[in-house]
Design a protein around this motif. Structure first.
Motif, short mmCIF file in Angstrom:
data_model
loop_
_atom_site.label_atom_id
_atom_site.label_comp_id
_atom_site.label_asym_id
_atom_site.label_seq_id
_atom_site.Cartn_x
_atom_site.Cartn_y
_atom_site.Cartn_z
N VAL A 74 1.30 -1.32 -0.23
CA VAL A 74 0.00 0.15 0.04
C VAL A 74 0.91 1.32 -0.22
O VAL A 74 0.06 2.14 -0.76
CB VAL A 74 -1.32 -0.63 1.20
N LYS A 75 1.72 0.98 1.12
CA LYS A 75 2.71 1.90 0.32
C LYS A 75 3.25 2.45 -0.52
O LYS A 75 3.61 3.99 -0.92
CB LYS A 75 3.70 1.68 2.32
N ASN A 76 4.02 1.23 -0.86
CA ASN A 76 4.72 1.41 -2.79
C ASN A 76 3.76 2.21 -3.52
O ASN A 76 4.29 2.91 -4.10
CB ASN A 76 5.23 0.40 -2.60
N ASN A 138 -7.11 4.67 4.67
CA ASN A 138 -8.70 5.42 4.08
C ASN A 138 -8.10 6.68 4.03
O ASN A 138 -9.31 7.15 3.14
CB ASN A 138 -9.78 4.80 4.89
N ASP A 139 -8.28 7.40 6.16
CA ASP A 139 -8.43 8.96 5.84
C ASP A 139 -7.19 9.31 4.88
O ASP A 139 -8.20 11.00 4.21
CB ASP A 139 -8.00 8.92 7.29
N GLN A 142 -8.93 9.61 0.60
CA GLN A 142 -9.56 10.49 1.06
C GLN A 142 -9.56 12.02 0.62
O GLN A 142 -9.61 12.38 -0.46
CB GLN A 142 -10.58 10.52 2.61
N GLU A 143 -8.72 12.25 0.72
CA GLU A 143 -7.62 13.71 1.15
C GLU A 143 -7.22 13.41 -0.14
O GLU A 143 -7.12 14.62 -0.62
CB GLU A 143 -6.74 13.83 2.36
N LEU A 144 -6.04 12.73 -0.64
CA LEU A 144 -5.80 12.83 -1.47
C LEU A 144 -6.66 13.10 -2.70
O LEU A 144 -6.29 13.41 -3.87
CB LEU A 144 -5.03 11.43 -1.79
N ASP B 89 -9.69 4.19 -3.69
CA ASP B 89 -10.26 3.87 -2.86
C ASP B 89 -10.03 2.66 -2.96
O ASP B 89 -9.91 1.57 -3.91
CB ASP B 89 -11.54 3.77 -3.03
N LEU B 90 -8.70 2.26 -2.15
CA LEU B 90 -8.18 0.59 -2.45
C LEU B 90 -8.74 -0.13 -1.36
O LEU B 90 -8.34 -1.77 -1.92
CB LEU B 90 -7.08 1.07 -1.41
#
Lengths: 264, 94
Positions: A74-76, A138-139, A142-144, B89-90
């Motif tokens: 996810v980070k990558n 998730n937060d 959403q901002e991104l 949305d992952l």
């Protein structure tokens, strides 16, 4: 001799420093940024594939190890996403700047907004690096998403602006020729039927010119009302009207060429 | 030793000066070029041109019109400006 020695050393250092500025500090063009975007988007797509694999694995196994692997993926993914977004933002900003040089676009609010988004993305990259759990993601996303919506809308705005100003420039060039033809007709010593016919033809083409003028004003209004909600559709509408305008200008040029031919 | 340095340094300076000039010229050539699929219209047509022809004014208008036609042909949609699509949305709500 000693003086020559010190002067030489000073000049050598000076030229070394100035040469590095000259050789390495050249500003990137929109094409450079677009190449960056392509490269970063490719990395993003690779990371997306890895993320999908890790996500499926974690959803089926639900172990701590798969959770750690997913967080890493996810980070990558987010980092490559932010880099691609940043390249895109830089690309549209430099594209607008290059167009501005040629098309005399004067507004600067878009530059300010794009700069804000570039700063946000730079900070977001640091924040993404510090993400330590999946619940934080998730937060952050959403901002991104909200910011990317704004960036996308600005991309469409740049597209609309370039469309409008290109057409305006072409139209200005055409009007210069309208005046030249009119001056020629008024100043010519010929007074035969060809001149009268040319004047009539010019009057007919003047209607097309007025129509083009109105349509340009119309798309300028449309551009000023672009929001993040309607950006894509409005940009598409402006593009379609631009095609019509260019078609109409083409007809005027045919008419002018006909006039010029008859006046010879 | 000092004498050798005093001779070598000016030579080195002159050489580096020429190298910088050459590199700068090359860099300048590269930096000016801006090419993109969208060709912006040419700058405003000059008001007057000196042409040797029986009818220079009409020739000038003819040339201008051809330039505008070229601008219209070059003007096309630049798809690169369309924003790329990202997965935002992952779907990893825990």
């Amino acid at each position: 001799m000693r003086k020559i020695f010190f002067v030489s050393v000073f000049l050598l250092i000076f030229f070394f420093l100035s040469s590095t500025n000259l050789l390495f500090a050249q500003e990137k063009t929109s094409n450079d940024y677009y190449q960056d975007l392509l490269k970063n988007f490719q990395i993003y797509q690779d990371n997306l594939s890895i993320f999908n694999v890790k996500k499926s694995r974690h959803l089926s196994l639900q172990t701590v190890d798969t959770g750690v692997e997913l967080l890493d993926a996810v980070k990558n993914l987010i980092l490559s996403e932010i880099k691609s977004m940043s390249s895109y933002t830089h690309f549209i900003r430099s594209y607008l700047a290059e167009a501005t040089l040629i098309l005399n676009y004067q507004e600067n609010y878009l530059y300010v907004k794009l700069d804000d988004e570039i700063v946000f993305l730079r900070l977001a990259e640091e924040r993404a690096k510090a993400i330590s759990s999946l619940t934080e993601v998730n937060d952050f996303m959403q901002e991104l998403a909200l910011h990317y919506k704004t960036i996308s809308s600005m991309g469409y705005q740049v597209k609309a602006i370039v469309d409008i100003w290109s057409v305006t420039k072409i139209f200005e060039n055409l009007k210069v020729d309208t005046d030249k033809i009119l001056n020629y007709i008024n100043q010519t010593e010929r007074s035969d039927q060809v001149v009268f016919a040319a004047k009539d033809k010019l009057a007919v083409l003047d209607r097309n010119i007025k129509s083009v003028d109105e349509q340009i004003k119309n798309i300028e209004k449309m551009q000023s009302k672009i929001t993040s909600v309607n950006a894509k559709d409005t940009s598409e509408n402006i593009k379609n009207i631009k095609i019509k305008i260019l078609d109409e200008i083409g007809k005027v040029i045919d008419g002018y060429e006909n006039i010029v031919l008859s006046l010879r | 030793m000092k004498k050798i340095l005093m001779i070598i340094l000016p030579i080195f300076f002159i050489l580096s000066f020429f190298i910088i000039i050459i590199k700068y010229k090359k860099g300048a050539e590269n930096s000016v070029t801006v090419s993109s699929p969208t060709q912006f219209p040419s700058p405003t047509i000059p008001q007057e041109q000196i042409l040797i022809s029986p009818n220079p004014v009409l020739d000038e208008i003819d040339n201008d019109l051809k330039k505008i036609e070229t601008d219209i042909k070059k003007n096309r949609d630049d798809q690169r400006l369309n924003p790329p699509t990202f997965l935002l949305d992952l779907g990893i709500m825990e």
